[in-house]
Design an enzyme around this catalytic site. Structure first.
Site, PDB file in Angstrom:
ATOM      1  N   LYS A 206     -13.771  37.787  65.903  1.00 48.32           N
ATOM      2  CA  LYS A 206     -13.314  39.400  65.593  1.00 48.32           C
ATOM      3  C   LYS A 206     -14.875  40.577  65.247  1.00 48.32           C
ATOM      4  CE  LYS A 206     -10.338  41.566  62.260  1.00 48.32           C
ATOM      5  NZ  LYS A 206      -9.347  40.688  60.477  1.00 48.32           N
ATOM      6  N   GLU A 212     -20.836  29.364  63.818  1.00 45.92           N
ATOM      7  CA  GLU A 212     -20.243  28.818  64.366  1.00 45.92           C
ATOM      8  C   GLU A 212     -20.288  28.651  65.881  1.00 45.92           C
ATOM      9  OE1 GLU A 212     -18.623  27.738  60.817  1.00 45.92           O
ATOM     10  OE2 GLU A 212     -18.975  28.906  61.904  1.00 45.92           O
ATOM     11  N   GLY A 264      -7.135  37.053  62.136  1.00 48.02           N
ATOM     12  CA  GLY A 264      -7.471  36.348  62.883  1.00 48.02           C
ATOM     13  C   GLY A 264      -6.596  34.520  63.288  1.00 48.02           C
ATOM     14  N   ARG A 265      -5.430  34.316  62.380  1.00 51.86           N
ATOM     15  CA  ARG A 265      -4.512  33.367  62.077  1.00 51.86           C
ATOM     16  C   ARG A 265      -3.495  34.138  62.878  1.00 51.86           C
ATOM     17  NH1 ARG A 265      -6.029  34.534  57.163  1.00 51.86           N
ATOM     18  NH2 ARG A 265      -5.114  35.451  55.901  1.00 51.86           N
ATOM     19  N   GLU A 350      -4.528  28.434  54.513  1.00 49.93           N
ATOM     20  CA  GLU A 350      -5.486  29.863  54.580  1.00 49.93           C
ATOM     21  C   GLU A 350      -4.566  30.922  54.280  1.00 49.93           C
ATOM     22  OE1 GLU A 350      -9.384  30.397  57.169  1.00 49.93           O
ATOM     23  OE2 GLU A 350      -7.609  32.275  57.929  1.00 49.93           O
ATOM     24  N   HIS A 381       4.212   5.436  63.044  1.00 50.40           N
ATOM     25  CA  HIS A 381       3.668   4.051  62.503  1.00 50.40           C
ATOM     26  C   HIS A 381       2.396   4.382  61.527  1.00 50.40           C
ATOM     27  CE1 HIS A 381       6.020   1.917  66.164  1.00 50.40           C
ATOM     28  NE2 HIS A 381       5.647   3.058  66.760  1.00 50.40           N
ATOM     29  N   LYS A 507     -19.716  29.863  54.106  1.00 53.27           N
ATOM     30  CA  LYS A 507     -20.957  29.682  54.567  1.00 53.27           C
ATOM     31  C   LYS A 507     -21.846  30.410  54.070  1.00 53.27           C
ATOM     32  CE  LYS A 507     -16.891  32.088  57.799  1.00 53.27           C
ATOM     33  NZ  LYS A 507     -16.560  33.011  58.607  1.00 53.27           N
TER      34      LYS A 507
END
Length: 538
Positions: A206, A212, A264-265, A350, A381, A507
Site C-alpha cells: 500500500k 519485508e 489491507g485486509r 487485526e 486428528h 516494526k
C-alpha cells in the site's frame, strides 16, 4: 455508552446468566423451541447458514438482536456504505464494497465520487491480464510470461493466496507463486525452477515502504538482473500500491493503484489481486466480485433477524461476552479453502483485537477471540480432541462444500462435518460409554475404569456454513460475509475495526534493532534480555 446500549447489554448478560443457571443444553432447545431451526438459519448469496446448534436460548437470541439494534448496527452500516469516515483514528472512509459494485454504481469516499475510478482500474487490470495471458505482453527478450511471483505481506498476501488456492485449476496455464516471509528461504523456494525470461514479478504494498516486501522485491530484482538484459527488464516488474510514485522509482514498468480507503485486509477486491486476475482470468475475478456484491446487497437489505453477517456476528458476541469463550475454531471441509483460517486470523484479529473504544476509553468486556483452524478432516486428528473433551468450550465453525471435486467419492467429505457438529452438541454420557464397554466385552470393573475417558460432555456449539460448490461467486460471497461479520462485531463492541496500530510498535523496534546490528552490537539503552539475545544471534 448510551442508556439504550447499556440496557441492552444488561439484558444480554441476564439472558446469558439464566441460560447458564438452567444448564440449558442445545439439544433440548429444539424440543422447547420448535421453530428454532427456521429462525436460526438463513440463506444468502448462495450460502446457507445454520446457527441452530449455537448455545443461545430463544431469550438469548432475542437479547442479541436487541443488542445489535441498540448498538446502531443499521445506522453504522449506512455510514459504511455512504463512505463516511468510519475509520475515525485515521480519518478515512472504508469502502471495499465499492470495489465489487456493479457498473454504474455511485459510491463516494468522504463525498468524493470513486466508482468511475474503480471501474477504470478494473478495466486496466483486465486488459493487462488478457495481454499477458494471450502472449501480447512479453518480457525483455520477447518471450511471453508463464509465471508470476507475487510479493506482499499481510493483506497484500493472504487475500490473493486464499483466492488462488480456492479457484486455481488443477493444471494452471500460469504458475503463480507467493512470497511473504522475509526469510530468504521463502524467496528461494518461489524462484526455484523459474526462468527469469518468462517470469513476471508483482510487488504489492500500500505504501511501498513495507520492510519485508521491499527486501523481497530487492531479492527478486537481483535475480532478474542476473538473468536478463538491462533493456526491457522493467517490464518484469509491476507495482500495486497507493503510492505509485514510489513504485515507479523502484523500477516498476507499470503500476496499478488503489486508494487509502481500501484497508489491507479488505483489499483483495482491488488491484492487490492483479496476480490472480492474470492467472485465473478476468472473467473468474469478475464472478467473484459479483458474488461479494450479492452478499453486500443482502447485508444492506435484509432485516437484522434474517441477516447472515449479523447473525454470525451475534453468535460470536454471545460466546465471547455472554459465555466467556475466548477462542473459536474454523474448519473448512474443502481442501481448496485450506487457507481460510489464516485469512480470518488477520481479518478478525487485526480488525477487532482492540483494547479501547472509539472514544479512547478502555474496554470493559472481551473483544475478538483467538481464531484458529485447519481443514477438515485434518483438524479432527489434531486439536479436535481438545474441543470435544477439553475443559474449555471452543465454538466451532464448519464451512461445508457439498461437492468439492468432480471425482469426489460416494462417501462425502461433508459427512464428517455433520458428524462433528452432532458429536459436539450431543456428546456421550458416562452411562452410555459404560454400556458400550460392557457390550464390547469389558467386565464391570474395566468398564467403570474406562468410562470417564470415553465420556464427552457435549453441549458444545457450532455453526455450519454450506454451499453446493466452491465457485468464484460463492467464494466472493463467503469472504464478504466474514468482512461484514467483523464489522458488525466492531459496532457492537464500539471499537474501530479499521486501524491496526498494534502492528506498528514491533516494526519500529525492529528498525532500531537493525541499527544496533549495523553498529556492531546492542545499544546502551537496550533491555538485558534483548541485548543478550542479540549478542547470541550476531
Amino acid at each position: 455508552m448510551t442508556d439504550a446500549r447499556q440496557t441492552a447489554w444488561d439484558a444480554f448478560d441476564a439472558a446469558a446468566d439464566r441460560g447458564r443457571d438452567r444448564d440449558a443444553r442445545i439439544a433440548d432447545q429444539f424440543v422447547a423451541d420448535t421453530d428454532r431451526l427456521a429462525r436460526m438459519s438463513v440463506e444468502a448469496a448462495g450460502l446457507y447458514l445454520d446457527l441452530s446448534k449455537q448455545s443461545w436460548t430463544r431469550e438469548g437470541f432475542d437479547a442479541c438482536l436487541d443488542l445489535a439494534r441498540a448498538a446502531g448496527v443499521e445506522a453504522a452500516r449506512d455510514r459504511l456504505f455512504g463512505g463516511e469516515a468510519i475509520n475515525s483514528t485515521e480519518g478515512r472512509a472504508v469502502l471495499h464494497p465499492a470495489l465489487r459494485a456493479a457498473k454504474g454504481a455511485a459510491f463516494k469516499a468522504l463525498g468524493e465520487p470513486v466508482s468511475q475510478e474503480v471501474e477504470a482500474v478494473l478495466a486496466d487490470m483486465a486488459a493487462y491480464a488478457r495481454a499477458v495471458r494471450s502472449g501480447a505482453e512479453t518480457g525483455a527478450t520477447g518471450r511471453p510470461f508463464d509465471a508470476i511471483v507475487h510479493i506482499g505481506i499481510g493483506g497484500s498476501d493472504l487475500g490473493p493466496r486464499v483466492v488462488w488456492d480456492a479457484l486455481r485449476p488443477l493444471a494452471p496455464t500460469v504458475d503463480l507463486r507467493f512470497v511473504a516471509n522475509i526469510d530468504p528461504r521463502d524467496m528461494a523456494e518461489a524462484l526455484t525452477g523459474l526462468d527469469p525470461e518468462t517470469t513476471l514479478v508483482v510487488v504489492v504494498s500500500k505504501t511501498f515502504t513495507t520492510q519485508e516486501t521491499l527486501a523481497n522485491a530487492d531479492a527478486a530484482k537481483a535475480w532478474l538482473a542476473a538473468g536478463l538484459p538491462e533493456a526491457g527488464r522493467e517490464k518484469h516488474f509491476i507495482g500495486v500500491t497507493a503510492a505509485p510514485d514510489k513504485a515507479e522509482a523502484f523500477g516498476c514498468a507499470r503500476t496499478f493503484a488503489f486508494r487509502d480507503w481500501v484497508g489491507g485486509r479488505y483489499s483483495l477486491w482491488s488491484a492487490v489481486s492483479l496476480s490472480c486476475v492474470i492467472a485465473l482470468g478476468p472473467d473468474v475475478f469478475d464472478a467473484m466480485l459479483a458474488g461479494a456484491a450479492a452478499m453486500d446487497d443482502h447485508f444492506v437489505s435484509a432485516p437484522l433477524d434474517r441477516n447472515a453477517p449479523v447473525l454470525l456476528a451475534l453468535a460470536q458476541v454471545w460466546n465471547v461476552d455472554g459465555l466467556d469463550r475466548p477462542a473459536r475454531t474454523v474448519a473448512p471441509y474443502a481442501h481448496a479453502l485450506r487457507r481460510l483460517p489464516s485469512f480470518l486470523q488477520q481479518l478478525e484479529m487485526e480488525s477487532n483485537g482492540k483494547r479501547v473504544h472509539r472514544d479512547g476509553s478502555a474496554v470493559t468486556r472481551q473483544t475478538c477471540p483467538v481464531v484458529f483452524g485447519e481443514p477438515g478432516t485434518n483438524g479432527q486428528h489434531a486439536f479436535f480432541q481438545q474441543i470435544h473433551q477439553g475443559p474449555q468450550v471452543v465454538p466451532a465453525e464448519f464451512v461445508i462444500v457439498a461437492k468439492t471435486h468432480a471425482d469426489a467419492p460416494e462417501s462425502p467429505l461433508w459427512s464428517n462435518a455433520l458428524a462433528q457438529g452432532q458429536a459436539l452438541m450431543l456428546g456421550k454420557t458416562a452411562e452410555a460409554a459404560r454400556a458400550e464397554l460392557i457390550a464390547s466385552g469389558a467386565d464391570e470393573a474395566e468398564a467403570d475404569r474406562l468410562a470417564p475417558h470415553k465420556t464427552f460432555p457435549g453441549n458444545r456449539p457450532s455453526t455450519a456454513i454450506v454451499m453446493d460448490r466452491l465457485t468464484p461467486g460463492t467464494l466472493g460471497a463467503l469472504l464478504a460475509l466474514y468482512e461484514h461479520k467483523t464489522f458488525v462485531e466492531g459496532v457492537i463492541w464500539d471499537i474501530n475495526s479499521f486501524d491496526q496500530w498494534g502492528v506498528e510498535l514491533g516494526k519500529v523496534l525492529a528498525r532500531a534493532i537493525l541499527k544496533d546490528v549495523a553498529a556492531g552490537g546492542p545499544s546502551a539503552g537496550l533491555d538485558p534480555s534483548t541485548a543478550a539475545l542479540m549478542d547470541r544471534l550476531m
